[in-house]
Design a protein around this motif. Structure first.
Motif, PDB file in Angstrom:
ATOM      1  N   LYS A 316      -2.817   8.968  -3.833  1.00  0.00           N
ATOM      2  CA  LYS A 316      -3.934   9.821  -1.928  1.00  0.00           C
ATOM      3  C   LYS A 316      -4.712   8.365  -2.354  1.00  0.00           C
ATOM      4  CE  LYS A 316      -7.476  11.504   0.451  1.00  0.00           C
ATOM      5  NZ  LYS A 316      -8.014  10.760   0.365  1.00  0.00           N
ATOM      6  N   ARG A 317      -5.618   7.585  -3.862  1.00  0.00           N
ATOM      7  CA  ARG A 317      -5.704   6.803  -3.335  1.00  0.00           C
ATOM      8  C   ARG A 317      -4.706   5.344  -3.155  1.00  0.00           C
ATOM      9  NH1 ARG A 317      -8.091   7.742  -7.843  1.00  0.00           N
ATOM     10  NH2 ARG A 317      -7.150   6.563  -9.201  1.00  0.00           N
ATOM     11  N   ASP A 318      -3.677   5.320  -3.951  1.00  0.00           N
ATOM     12  CA  ASP A 318      -3.365   4.265  -3.957  1.00  0.00           C
ATOM     13  C   ASP A 318      -2.041   4.075  -2.622  1.00  0.00           C
ATOM     14  OD1 ASP A 318      -3.569   3.088  -6.552  1.00  0.00           O
ATOM     15  OD2 ASP A 318      -1.447   3.227  -7.067  1.00  0.00           O
ATOM     16  N   THR A 319      -2.001   4.993  -1.666  1.00  0.00           N
ATOM     17  CA  THR A 319      -1.236   5.081  -0.289  1.00  0.00           C
ATOM     18  C   THR A 319      -2.669   4.394   0.900  1.00  0.00           C
ATOM     19  OG1 THR A 319       0.118   7.012  -1.195  1.00  0.00           O
ATOM     20  CG2 THR A 319      -0.219   7.072   1.455  1.00  0.00           C
ATOM     21  N   GLU A 320      -4.228   5.049   0.361  1.00  0.00           N
ATOM     22  CA  GLU A 320      -4.715   4.664   1.257  1.00  0.00           C
ATOM     23  C   GLU A 320      -4.797   2.979   1.286  1.00  0.00           C
ATOM     24  OE1 GLU A 320      -7.918   6.588   0.495  1.00  0.00           O
ATOM     25  OE2 GLU A 320      -7.486   8.475   2.084  1.00  0.00           O
ATOM     26  N   LYS A 321      -4.834   2.716   0.301  1.00  0.00           N
ATOM     27  CA  LYS A 321      -5.206   1.043  -0.654  1.00  0.00           C
ATOM     28  C   LYS A 321      -3.826  -0.178  -0.017  1.00  0.00           C
ATOM     29  CE  LYS A 321      -4.663  -0.609  -4.691  1.00  0.00           C
ATOM     30  NZ  LYS A 321      -4.771  -0.671  -6.294  1.00  0.00           N
ATOM     31  N   TRP A 322      -2.376   0.596   0.082  1.00  0.00           N
ATOM     32  CA  TRP A 322      -1.687  -0.595   0.046  1.00  0.00           C
ATOM     33  C   TRP A 322      -1.623   0.261   1.506  1.00  0.00           C
ATOM     34  CZ3 TRP A 322      -1.324  -2.971  -2.978  1.00  0.00           C
ATOM     35  CH2 TRP A 322      -1.432  -3.945  -4.385  1.00  0.00           C
ATOM     36  N   ALA A 323      -1.407   1.012   2.337  1.00  0.00           N
ATOM     37  CA  ALA A 323      -2.213   0.762   3.790  1.00  0.00           C
ATOM     38  C   ALA A 323      -2.659  -0.049   4.304  1.00  0.00           C
ATOM     39  CB  ALA A 323      -2.005   2.324   4.322  1.00  0.00           C
ATOM     40  N   LYS A 324      -4.089  -0.278   3.926  1.00  0.00           N
ATOM     41  CA  LYS A 324      -4.689  -1.097   4.449  1.00  0.00           C
ATOM     42  C   LYS A 324      -4.181  -3.075   4.120  1.00  0.00           C
ATOM     43  CE  LYS A 324      -9.480  -2.439   4.036  1.00  0.00           C
ATOM     44  NZ  LYS A 324      -9.812  -3.903   3.856  1.00  0.00           N
ATOM     45  N   VAL A 325      -3.569  -2.859   2.849  1.00  0.00           N
ATOM     46  CA  VAL A 325      -2.774  -4.485   2.467  1.00  0.00           C
ATOM     47  C   VAL A 325      -1.921  -4.866   3.530  1.00  0.00           C
ATOM     48  CG1 VAL A 325      -2.371  -5.741   0.972  1.00  0.00           C
ATOM     49  CG2 VAL A 325      -4.025  -4.047   0.507  1.00  0.00           C
ATOM     50  N   ILE A 326      -1.009  -3.548   3.547  1.00  0.00           N
ATOM     51  CA  ILE A 326      -0.082  -3.820   4.223  1.00  0.00           C
ATOM     52  C   ILE A 326      -0.462  -4.521   6.235  1.00  0.00           C
ATOM     53  CG2 ILE A 326       2.092  -2.639   5.672  1.00  0.00           C
ATOM     54  CD1 ILE A 326       2.499  -1.241   2.786  1.00  0.00           C
ATOM     55  N   LYS A 327      -1.658  -3.623   6.559  1.00  0.00           N
ATOM     56  CA  LYS A 327      -1.712  -3.328   8.577  1.00  0.00           C
ATOM     57  C   LYS A 327      -2.693  -4.766   7.943  1.00  0.00           C
ATOM     58  CE  LYS A 327      -5.170  -1.711  11.130  1.00  0.00           C
ATOM     59  NZ  LYS A 327      -6.051  -0.366  11.133  1.00  0.00           N
ATOM     60  N   ASP A 328      -3.615  -5.633   7.370  1.00  0.00           N
ATOM     61  CA  ASP A 328      -4.477  -6.418   7.015  1.00  0.00           C
ATOM     62  C   ASP A 328      -3.173  -7.170   6.797  1.00  0.00           C
ATOM     63  OD1 ASP A 328      -6.681  -5.292   7.442  1.00  0.00           O
ATOM     64  OD2 ASP A 328      -7.317  -5.565   5.133  1.00  0.00           O
ATOM     65  N   ALA A 329      -2.369  -7.560   6.151  1.00  0.00           N
ATOM     66  CA  ALA A 329      -1.279  -8.651   6.465  1.00  0.00           C
ATOM     67  C   ALA A 329      -0.140  -8.566   7.316  1.00  0.00           C
ATOM     68  CB  ALA A 329      -0.467  -8.651   4.974  1.00  0.00           C
ATOM     69  N   ASN A 330      -0.642  -7.427   8.498  1.00  0.00           N
ATOM     70  CA  ASN A 330       0.726  -7.199   9.606  1.00  0.00           C
ATOM     71  C   ASN A 330       2.032  -7.617   8.930  1.00  0.00           C
ATOM     72  OD1 ASN A 330       1.405  -6.783  12.111  1.00  0.00           O
ATOM     73  ND2 ASN A 330       1.864  -9.292  12.649  1.00  0.00           N
ATOM     74  N   ILE A 331       2.006  -6.763   7.650  1.00  0.00           N
ATOM     75  CA  ILE A 331       3.350  -6.610   6.880  1.00  0.00           C
ATOM     76  C   ILE A 331       4.480  -5.156   8.001  1.00  0.00           C
ATOM     77  CG2 ILE A 331       5.367  -6.642   4.905  1.00  0.00           C
ATOM     78  CD1 ILE A 331       2.291  -7.306   3.665  1.00  0.00           C
ATOM     79  N   VAL A 332       5.870  -5.243   8.573  1.00  0.00           N
ATOM     80  CA  VAL A 332       6.383  -3.916   8.901  1.00  0.00           C
ATOM     81  C   VAL A 332       7.773  -4.038   8.753  1.00  0.00           C
ATOM     82  CG1 VAL A 332       7.570  -2.857  10.759  1.00  0.00           C
ATOM     83  CG2 VAL A 332       4.994  -4.140  11.160  1.00  0.00           C
ATOM     84  N   MET A 333       8.425  -3.332   8.142  1.00  0.00           N
ATOM     85  CA  MET A 333      10.277  -3.121   7.278  1.00  0.00           C
ATOM     86  C   MET A 333      10.613  -2.462   8.177  1.00  0.00           C
ATOM     87  SD  MET A 333      10.274  -3.674   3.170  1.00  0.00           S
ATOM     88  CE  MET A 333      12.057  -4.266   3.599  1.00  0.00           C
TER      89      MET A 333
END
Length: 334
Positions: A316-333
């Motif tokens: 849960k902790r890592d899912t939330e952390k990486w979700a923020k990093v991905i959103k801030d960097a605007n990464i989508v696959m």
């Protein structure tokens, strides 16, 4: 009137007792299934190609569980979709403990934010069973780059904003997201250059065509030992036994920075808790063996174990952390 009241209460109690019988029977059957588990072969799906580090780790634990639980634990590789194909197959399997997933941070904690068309939900469709290990990356630069610490690297970027690049093994992996986490934590604008694998990225790093890389420890160690690369920091919460003199990035002036990948077993959601507990106990016993600890250390992985509940908290902790990093960097696959 009193007799009628007591009679009614008695009827209600009888009805309640009858209603509880299926629940008791279900609980009893679950306990029995756990006691007899496993009574046939168990399939462990590795959602990546054979021969990689994840596959080797999966086969290691399959061999250990086969010996400990006296049934065959068979590895089945189902690569594709960044791990989503095999993971989805397990998520849709019967919740009986006979189909397990060997999962990693990438396909469990990163993919939900990375892919816009996830076929399943790791948090809803999978149950964490047992954490087995974690590994960190190392921030390396060519020896020709005039920096010897994380702070000197940040100062160089501030002097040349947008001119430094970092290579990775491809979009969406931890070697990529570690760089994005570094950018957001250090307030830098180091440009990401994705490669088709870590090999080509390393070639360009050694030639100084890119200025830095968050690489896994085993592949960087020979270059560090020869002096071709300089290690500035490791991405774990504590220092690595392989590089005890190299500080963590967190202790190098970026408190809270941590970027690790972990490995562990998952089961379809709804798998009986007693079955999950039985597998968890066996995995923890296997991971405590000195020969297993040493074997994983040579692969750049530290043994990490715990309860299913503590593993769920990590996910849960890592899912939330990486979700923020991905959103801030605007990464989508897709």
């Amino acid at each position: 009137m009193k007799a009628k009241v007591f009679s009614t209460v008695g009827k209600i109690a009888s009805i309640a007792s009858l209603a509880a019988l299926p629940l008791l029977a279900n609980a009893t059957s679950h306990d029995a299934s756990a006691q007899n588990y496993p009574d046939r072969a168990v399939r462990i799906v590795v959602p990546f190609a054979a021969g990689g580090a994840t596959d080797l780790f999966g086969r290691l634990i399959a061999s250990e569980l086969t010996g400990m639980l006296k049934q065959q634990f068979i590895v089945e590789n189902k690569p594709g979709g960044g791990g989503n194909i095999g993971s989805n197959q397990v998520a849709k399997s019967a919740a009986d403990g006979y189909t397990l997933l060997f999962g990693a941070a990438g396909n469990i904690a990163i993919n939900p934010a990375l892919f816009s068309n996830m076929p399943y939900s790791p948090s809803k469709d999978l149950a964490p069973v047992a954490l087995m290990g974690s590994s960190m990356n190392v921030l390396v630069v060519p020896s020709s780059l005039p920096v010897k610490s994380v702070q000197e690297l940040i100062a160089l970027e501030k002097a040349k904003p947008g001119e430094l690049n970092y290579g990775s093994s491809g979009n969406g992996g931890t070697t990529h997201l570690s760089g994005e986490l570094f950018n957001s934590t250090a307030n830098t604008r180091i440009v990401h250059v994705p490669y088709q694998g870590s090999g080509p990225a390393m070639i360009d790093l050694l030639a100084a065509r890119v200025q830095m890389m968050f690489d896994n420890l085993p592949s960087s160690m020979p270059h560090i030992q020869r002096g071709d690369l300089r290690a500035l920091g490791v991405t774990g919460a504590s220092r690595s036994a392989l590089l005890p003199d190299v500080p963590t990035i967190a202790e190098s002036g970026l408190p809270g920075f941590e970027a690790t990948t972990w490995f562990g077993l998952f089961a379809p959601a709804g798998t009986p808790p007693a079955v999950i507990e039985k597998i968890n106990v066996a995995v923890n016993q296997a991971m405590a063996k000195p020969e297993i600890i040493e074997r994983l250390r040579k692969l750049g992985t530290d043994v990490a174990t715990g309860t299913p509940e503590s593993f769920a908290e990590l996910v849960k902790r890592d899912t939330e952390k990486w979700a923020k990093v991905i959103k801030d960097a605007n990464i989508v696959m897709n």
